[in-house]
Design an enzyme around this catalytic site. Structure first.
Site, PDB file in Angstrom:
ATOM      1  CB  CYS A   7      -6.120  16.769 -15.539  1.00 13.95           C
ATOM      2  SG  CYS A   7      -5.862  18.465 -14.996  1.00 13.95           S
ATOM      3  CG  ASN A  10      -8.220  21.950 -11.760  1.00 13.12           C
ATOM      4  OD1 ASN A  10      -8.767  22.623 -10.885  1.00 13.12           O
ATOM      5  ND2 ASN A  10      -8.717  21.866 -12.971  1.00 13.12           N
ATOM      6  CB  CYS A  12      -1.883  21.412 -18.039  1.00 10.71           C
ATOM      7  SG  CYS A  12      -0.342  22.160 -17.437  1.00 10.71           S
ATOM      8  NE  ARG A  13      -3.299  16.268 -18.257  1.00 10.14           N
ATOM      9  CZ  ARG A  13      -3.088  15.105 -17.639  1.00 10.14           C
ATOM     10  NH1 ARG A  13      -3.165  13.995 -18.337  1.00 10.14           N
ATOM     11  NH2 ARG A  13      -2.812  15.062 -16.357  1.00 10.14           N
ATOM     12  CB  SER A  14      -9.163  19.226 -16.051  1.00 11.53           C
ATOM     13  OG  SER A  14      -8.519  19.786 -14.952  1.00 11.53           O
ATOM     14  CG  ASP A 125       0.637  16.181 -17.437  1.00 12.37           C
ATOM     15  OD1 ASP A 125       0.666  17.376 -17.798  1.00 12.37           O
ATOM     16  OD2 ASP A 125       0.540  15.811 -16.261  1.00 12.37           O
TER      17      ASP A 125
HETATM   18  P1  4NP Z   1      -2.381  18.720 -15.458  1.00 13.05           P
HETATM   19  O1  4NP Z   1      -0.783  18.818 -15.549  1.00 13.05           O
HETATM   20  O2  4NP Z   1      -2.684  17.450 -14.713  1.00 13.05           O
HETATM   21  O3  4NP Z   1      -2.810  18.624 -16.902  1.00 13.05           O
HETATM   22  O4  4NP Z   1      -2.843  19.973 -14.757  1.00 13.05           O
HETATM   23  C1  4NP Z   1       0.071  18.804 -14.451  1.00 13.05           C
HETATM   24  C2  4NP Z   1       0.344  19.956 -13.770  1.00 13.05           C
HETATM   25  C3  4NP Z   1       1.222  19.940 -12.687  1.00 13.05           C
HETATM   26  C4  4NP Z   1       1.828  18.763 -12.305  1.00 13.05           C
HETATM   27  C5  4NP Z   1       1.546  17.594 -12.975  1.00 13.05           C
HETATM   28  C6  4NP Z   1       0.656  17.616 -14.053  1.00 13.05           C
HETATM   29  N1  4NP Z   1       2.739  18.733 -11.216  1.00 13.05           N
HETATM   30  O5  4NP Z   1       3.357  17.687 -10.982  1.00 13.05           O
HETATM   31  O6  4NP Z   1       2.861  19.749 -10.523  1.00 13.05           O
END
Ligand code: 4NP
Length: 156
Positions: A7, A10, A12-14, A125
Site C-alpha cells: 500500500c 504500510n 493501514c491496509r497492507s 485508504d
Molecule cells: P496505508 O495508509 O497506505 O493504507 O498505510 C496511509 C498511511 C499513511 C499515509 C497515507 C496512507 N500518509 O500520508 O502518511
C-alpha cells in the site's frame, strides 16, 4: 510461495492484509507453504508499527498486527512470486520501479479477489477518515484475503 502486500504507507491496509492472510493460512493449516510480507510505496513511516486505529480495530476481531513499515524496493520483484497492491496509485508507483515489463506480470490487485463488488479496483485508504472507515476496510480486506487463500490453496 512468497507473497507481498503493498500500500502507500504500510501502516493501514497492507499490514492488515498481511496479518489476515497469515491468520487464514493458519486456520487452514497451510502456513508452511507461504512466506508473507508487506511494504509501502513510500518510506514515510519506515520502522513504525501499524496505525493505532488499524491495530485496535483488528484486535477487536482477534487479529494482532506486529509488522513494522518498510518501503518497497526493486529487489522485491525478484524475491516475491506474487505482489498484491491495494490501489492503482500503488500499481503505478511500483511499475515505475520495474526494470522490465515481465516484472509487472506478478502484480495483481487485492480487489481482483472481491466477489461482492467485482467492478471496484481500489481498497480505499482509511487514513484520512473516521473510525468507521477502519471497520469497513477490515471487512473488505478480510473477504478479499479469504478468497485469495481459497484460490491459492485450490491451485496448490
Ligand atoms: P496505508 O495508509 O497506505 O493504507 O498505510 C496511509 C498511511 C499513511 C499515509 C497515507 C496512507 N500518509 O500520508 O502518511
Amino acid at each position: 510461495m512468497k507473497i507481498l502486500f503493498v500500500c502507500l504507507g504500510n501502516i493501514c491496509r497492507s499490514p492488515l492484509a498481511e496479518a489476515l492472510f497469515c491468520h487464514h493460512l493458519k486456520e487452514q493449516n497451510i502456513s508452511e507453504a507461504f512466506a508473507v510480507d508487506s511494504c509501502g510505496t513510500s518510506d514515510h513511516h519506515q520502522g513504525d508499527l501499524a496505525d493505532e486505529r488499524t491495530r485496535s480495530n483488528a484486535f477487536k476481531h482477534g487479529i494482532e498486527i506486529t509488522h513494522r513499515s518498510r518501503p518497497f524496493v526493486a529487489d522485491d520483484f525478484e524475491i516475491f512470486d506474487l505482489i498484491i497492491v491495494m490501489d492503482e496509485s500503488n500499481y503505478d508507483t511500483i511499475e515505475r520501479l520495474s526494470l522490465d515489463p515481465d516484472q509487472m506480470e506478478k502484480v495483481v490487485f487485492l480487489r481482483d479477489f472481491d466477489l461482492e463488488e467485482e467492478d471496484e479496483i481500489d481498497v480505499p485508504d482509511p487514513w484520512f477518515g473516521g473510525e468507521e472507515g477502519f471497520e469497513e476496510v477490515y471487512q473488505l480486506i478480510n473477504r478479499c484475503v479469504l478468497e485469495l487463500v481459497r484460490t491459492l490453496s485450490a491451485e496448490s
